[in-house]
Design a protein around this motif. Structure first.
Motif, PDB file in Angstrom:
ATOM      1  N   UNK A   1      86.542  12.088  -1.683  1.00 32.06           N
ATOM      2  CA  UNK A   1      85.640  11.492  -0.774  1.00 32.06           C
ATOM      3  C   UNK A   1      85.864  11.628   0.706  1.00 32.06           C
ATOM      4  N   UNK A   2      87.056  11.884   1.235  1.00 31.62           N
ATOM      5  CA  UNK A   2      87.252  12.254   2.520  1.00 31.62           C
ATOM      6  C   UNK A   2      86.618  13.664   2.865  1.00 31.62           C
ATOM      7  N   UNK A   3      86.221  14.589   1.908  1.00 34.68           N
ATOM      8  CA  UNK A   3      85.929  15.956   2.266  1.00 34.68           C
ATOM      9  C   UNK A   3      84.269  15.874   2.705  1.00 34.68           C
ATOM     10  N   UNK A   4      83.485  14.652   2.279  1.00 33.65           N
ATOM     11  CA  UNK A   4      82.296  14.677   2.727  1.00 33.65           C
ATOM     12  C   UNK A   4      81.886  14.484   4.403  1.00 33.65           C
ATOM     13  N   UNK A   5      80.950  15.100   4.766  1.00 31.34           N
ATOM     14  CA  UNK A   5      80.644  14.933   6.024  1.00 31.34           C
ATOM     15  C   UNK A   5      79.194  14.575   6.569  1.00 31.34           C
ATOM     16  N   UNK A   6      78.351  14.070   5.268  1.00 30.87           N
ATOM     17  CA  UNK A   6      77.217  13.629   5.608  1.00 30.87           C
ATOM     18  C   UNK A   6      77.036  12.439   4.648  1.00 30.87           C
ATOM     19  N   UNK A   7      76.460  11.277   5.009  1.00 30.39           N
ATOM     20  CA  UNK A   7      76.325   9.904   4.269  1.00 30.39           C
ATOM     21  C   UNK A   7      75.569   9.948   3.249  1.00 30.39           C
ATOM     22  N   UNK A   8      74.339  10.971   3.126  1.00 25.30           N
ATOM     23  CA  UNK A   8      73.496  10.977   2.077  1.00 25.30           C
ATOM     24  C   UNK A   8      74.245  11.809   0.805  1.00 25.30           C
ATOM     25  N   UNK A   9      75.027  12.725   1.381  1.00 23.70           N
ATOM     26  CA  UNK A   9      75.848  13.341   0.110  1.00 23.70           C
ATOM     27  C   UNK A   9      76.980  12.658  -0.493  1.00 23.70           C
ATOM     28  N   UNK A  10      77.438  11.721   0.154  1.00 23.62           N
ATOM     29  CA  UNK A  10      78.610  10.962  -0.247  1.00 23.62           C
ATOM     30  C   UNK A  10      77.865   9.818  -1.039  1.00 23.62           C
ATOM     31  N   UNK A  11      76.885   9.295  -0.751  1.00 25.56           N
ATOM     32  CA  UNK A  11      76.338   8.240  -1.477  1.00 25.56           C
ATOM     33  C   UNK A  11      75.763   8.651  -2.755  1.00 25.56           C
ATOM     34  N   UNK A  12      74.977   9.953  -2.601  1.00 27.74           N
ATOM     35  CA  UNK A  12      74.712  10.561  -3.949  1.00 27.74           C
ATOM     36  C   UNK A  12      75.704  10.922  -5.028  1.00 27.74           C
ATOM     37  N   UNK A  13      76.837  11.432  -4.523  1.00 30.23           N
ATOM     38  CA  UNK A  13      78.062  11.999  -5.491  1.00 30.23           C
ATOM     39  C   UNK A  13      79.006  11.006  -5.666  1.00 30.23           C
ATOM     40  N   UNK A  14      79.120   9.833  -5.001  1.00 27.61           N
ATOM     41  CA  UNK A  14      80.118   8.934  -4.988  1.00 27.61           C
ATOM     42  C   UNK A  14      80.111   8.310  -6.831  1.00 27.61           C
ATOM     43  N   UNK A  15      79.278   7.922  -7.236  1.00 28.28           N
ATOM     44  CA  UNK A  15      79.062   7.219  -8.659  1.00 28.28           C
ATOM     45  C   UNK A  15      79.917   8.676  -9.748  1.00 28.28           C
ATOM     46  N   UNK A  16      79.309   9.779  -9.290  1.00 29.65           N
ATOM     47  CA  UNK A  16      79.584  11.002 -10.288  1.00 29.65           C
ATOM     48  C   UNK A  16      80.944  11.100 -10.139  1.00 29.65           C
ATOM     49  N   UNK A  17      81.778  11.143  -9.121  1.00 29.61           N
ATOM     50  CA  UNK A  17      83.147  11.351  -8.680  1.00 29.61           C
ATOM     51  C   UNK A  17      83.831  10.175  -9.339  1.00 29.61           C
ATOM     52  N   UNK A  18      83.329   8.988  -9.417  1.00 29.01           N
ATOM     53  CA  UNK A  18      84.251   7.796  -9.824  1.00 29.01           C
ATOM     54  C   UNK A  18      84.033   7.901 -11.513  1.00 29.01           C
ATOM     55  N   UNK A  19      83.038   8.247 -11.843  1.00 28.28           N
ATOM     56  CA  UNK A  19      83.046   8.632 -13.409  1.00 28.28           C
ATOM     57  C   UNK A  19      83.700   9.664 -13.725  1.00 28.28           C
TER      58      UNK A  19
END
Length: 286
Positions: free
Chosen positions: A8-26
């Motif tokens: 999570x802390x590797x992201x530098x843009x909010x859009x990328x974090x929002x799009x990828x967070x559910x996939x990372x959790x799964x």
């Protein structure tokens, strides 16, 4: 959880974090369905989701997240959610569903919801709630860091746009007259020499008058103004403002046209005065 937090802390843009967070959790915790919700005014909006093939309709998915928004506390539902929502499911027996939703809070305001879903009853436990709350806090902390970075980045982009669009040449000159920043109009002034960022202004190339002006301005604590002649016979008004690190913000404005107009005016007055002298003397004598 540590592995997920690092990602999570590797992201530098909010859009990328929002799009990828559910996939990372799964990927890390293997929940069937993971969804991230955001508040659009007073409306809860699905931001991103993974596992849509196992998910109920969006109206059913919203039950837990909406409760989390209303209470500001985690919401856990299980059972026949169709009946809870007042839907008859076309007369068919509704499927068992489980949902766990935790609010994402910033400054005591719910800004979003993180939820997990399953088609099994009682699929989630207290340990899942603790995990999801921890992830929500890590996400919020990362989002605030990213938004701060993005605001600085946007401000820099706006500043660059202003600098590049400015008609006047703008330079940031450091100690030793090294060029630290120059806009497009400034680059056009030095087409005959190599002016790289971090290099000093070239001496002996016709710019010594500017260098002398800057050396004087470095000694001042208040803005300095003056005029200099450029190697191509143009005249520039120079304004140098000192900044905290010992450098100068230098603005060069081309005043050649005004100088030419002043010269023409002076020549006209001199000619008119000379041509009118004899007639006026005759009139005065008469």
């Amino acid at each position: 959880l540590n592995h997920l937090t690092r990602k999570i802390n590797l992201f530098s843009h909010s859009t990328d974090l929002n799009n990828e967070l559910p996939n990372l959790i799964r990927q890390s915790l293997h929940y069937p369905v993971v969804a991230l919700w955001s508040m659009d005014g007073y409306e809860l909006r699905l931001c991103s989701m993974i596992g849509g093939e196992n998910a109920p309709s969006e109206s059913l998915m919203k039950l837990g997240p909406e409760q989390a928004v209303l209470t500001g506390q985690p919401a856990q539902l299980s059972g026949h959610l169709d009946s809870r929502n007042g839907q008859n499911n076309n007369g068919n027996q509704p499927q068992q569903e489980s949902v766990l939703a935790v609010p994402i809070v910033h400054n005591q305001t719910v800004t979003g919801v993180l939820s997990i879903h399953s088609r099994k009853s009682s699929a989630f436990h207290e340990s899942d709630r603790v995990l999801l709350e921890t992830i929500a806090m890590q996400y919020e902390a990362a989002l605030q860091r990213i938004q701060l970075f993005e605001s600085v980045e946007q401000e820099k982009m706006r500043m660059d746009a202003v600098l590049q669009a400015a008609a006047d040449a703008i330079l940031l000159v450091g100690v030793g007259n090294t060029i630290q920043l120059v806009n497009l109009a400034g680059e056009r002034l030095f087409t005959d020499v190599d002016t790289r960022i971090g290099s000093p202004l070239p001496s002996g190339q016709g710019y010594d008058e500017l260098i002398d002006f800057l050396e004087t301005a470095h000694l001042e604590t208040t803005p300095t103004q003056g005029e200099i002649d450029w190697p191509d016979q143009r005249t520039f008004s120079v304004h140098a403002t000192p900044i905290q690190n010992g450098g100068l913000v230098v603005v060069l404005h081309d005043v050649t046209q005004f100088k030419d107009l002043e010269r023409i005016k002076n020549e006209f007055i001199a000619t008119a005065s000379h041509d009118l002298k004899n007639p006026i003397s005759a009139v005065m004598g008469y």
